[in-house]
Design a protein around this motif. Sequence first.
Motif, PDB file in Angstrom:
ATOM      1  N   HIS A 347       0.933  -1.013  -0.043  1.00  0.00           N
ATOM      2  CA  HIS A 347      -0.078   0.125   0.040  1.00  0.00           C
ATOM      3  C   HIS A 347       1.024   1.257   0.109  1.00  0.00           C
ATOM      4  O   HIS A 347       1.491   1.550   0.896  1.00  0.00           O
ATOM      5  N   ARG A 349       1.230   5.566  -0.721  1.00  0.00           N
ATOM      6  CA  ARG A 349       1.058   7.122  -0.121  1.00  0.00           C
ATOM      7  C   ARG A 349       2.204   7.788  -0.281  1.00  0.00           C
ATOM      8  O   ARG A 349       3.394   7.365   0.262  1.00  0.00           O
ATOM      9  N   GLU A 351       3.298  11.967  -0.114  1.00  0.00           N
ATOM     10  CA  GLU A 351       2.761  13.326  -0.310  1.00  0.00           C
ATOM     11  C   GLU A 351       3.704  14.440  -0.060  1.00  0.00           C
ATOM     12  O   GLU A 351       5.098  14.127   0.033  1.00  0.00           O
ATOM     13  N   HIS A 386       2.810  -1.086   4.780  1.00  0.00           N
ATOM     14  CA  HIS A 386       2.233  -0.003   4.078  1.00  0.00           C
ATOM     15  C   HIS A 386       4.385   1.109   3.726  1.00  0.00           C
ATOM     16  O   HIS A 386       4.681   0.520   4.476  1.00  0.00           O
ATOM     17  N   ASP A 388       5.149   4.875   3.128  1.00  0.00           N
ATOM     18  CA  ASP A 388       4.764   6.310   3.199  1.00  0.00           C
ATOM     19  C   ASP A 388       5.740   7.283   2.696  1.00  0.00           C
ATOM     20  O   ASP A 388       6.879   6.775   3.135  1.00  0.00           O
TER      21      ASP A 388
END
Length: 482
Positions: A347, A349, A351, A386, A388
Amino acid sequence: MLDLKTVLVVDLATASLQAVVWIFVWLAWRHLYELKFLAAGFAAIAIGLLLMILRGEQPAAWSIVLHNTVIKLGLVLLAEGLARFLGQPRYTWIGVSLLIFQILAWSVVVAVDPSNLAVRIHTSTLFTVIMMSVMSVTLLRDRTQPRLLRWITIAVLGEYMAASIVHSAIEFWFPGAPQDIAILNNRNAWYLLQGILFLIALFACLLFMVSSRLSAALREKNEALSREVLERRRLENQLNASLEAERALREEQADFMRIVSHEFRTPLAVIRNAVDMISLVGDRSRDATKERLTGIGEALDRLFSLIERFMTNDRDNVFRPESMQIAPVIADVQLHFEITGRGERLHFRTEGEATSLFADPDMLATVVINLVDNALKYSPEDQPVHIDARSAGGFIVIQVRDRGIGIPKAELHKIGRRFFRASNTKAGSGTGLGLYSSRKLLAYHGGTLGLLSNEGGGTTAVARVPLLRPAPEHALLEETMT
């Protein structure tokens, strides 16, 4: 009463012993070759005294001249040896001229008026005063011997010159008969006795000079030895430092090769997975085959890039930073795991995609791939991972969080060392180079890698890469590329 021969025998014994001592001293320290002149001088004085003792009561004229000339030769040799020993100018020509004058004057006096002692005494006094003045000048010019010792020696020479002058003055004012010299209590006895004291005092001064020279030479050798020891220690330390640097360089090279070998496994895994999929799918799906072939091509391109960058001798070519965003790097990582068939558990992500940093894209992608690969390897197959990526506090922070076996708290500080694997890992599940190589690659960027234990199990790997401004040459490269 003692006769003259008794006094001469004492003089002879004194001069002979001193000559023997100087011979042994010279044999012990051959490098002080000047000592042989001192030994020869005292030996000549002893020989002259011996000849005087052995001659009869009515000696021939030539023997009188010869015996006294031999004694005067001894004094010339002492002056020559002292000048050589102190390294001062030698006035050999003065001694030779005085010897010639002595021989001529005494020969004439003995031949013309054998009973005239005054001329012989005055000539001897002149000879003694000049030669000892030369020796005194030599001592005054010297700076190698202690000042007090030099002045004491000059005083000893001055005493003998004064005694010679007094002896000559007495003979001038109170002439004596030739037979007066045959007994000890006449006016010549005191001169012969003080001559013995003079020889002893001069001998002692010369011995102290030799001792001072040897002590100074010993100090110089000790200082030279100390300097040599220090220089050898410096060279030894320099050699040790060079060897240590060489060992470190070799270790770094070997370490670098291990990391590169480890990184080759990533594109090779892509190729192997793609080949396996093609063999399964075959001609049933042209699109799937095309996709796998594309993955093989990309993996081969990565292999060639690794070979070009890491297998050359140009170490400056290894690190290729450029202005970039983090989003394309994360996209490449995602594509890599999709091609290898492990992307469904990941997963992602991101930013702050527009935030620019100055980094090597391939190195940064390798770091993230290693972190994700570790998370997948040590996590259950039904647990997600995950990833990030965000900008925070002047850094790009990439977190890879899993719900795997975690890291024992006692071993947390050891993780990331070369070949170290946690005690709770399965045998054969890894080499212990993934995190180590990630840290090495982050070090090129001035970045860091941290490992945190998650509550409820698992580990979070945190990579921080500073948002560095490009150096002037990098800025020029960036301007050229744009």
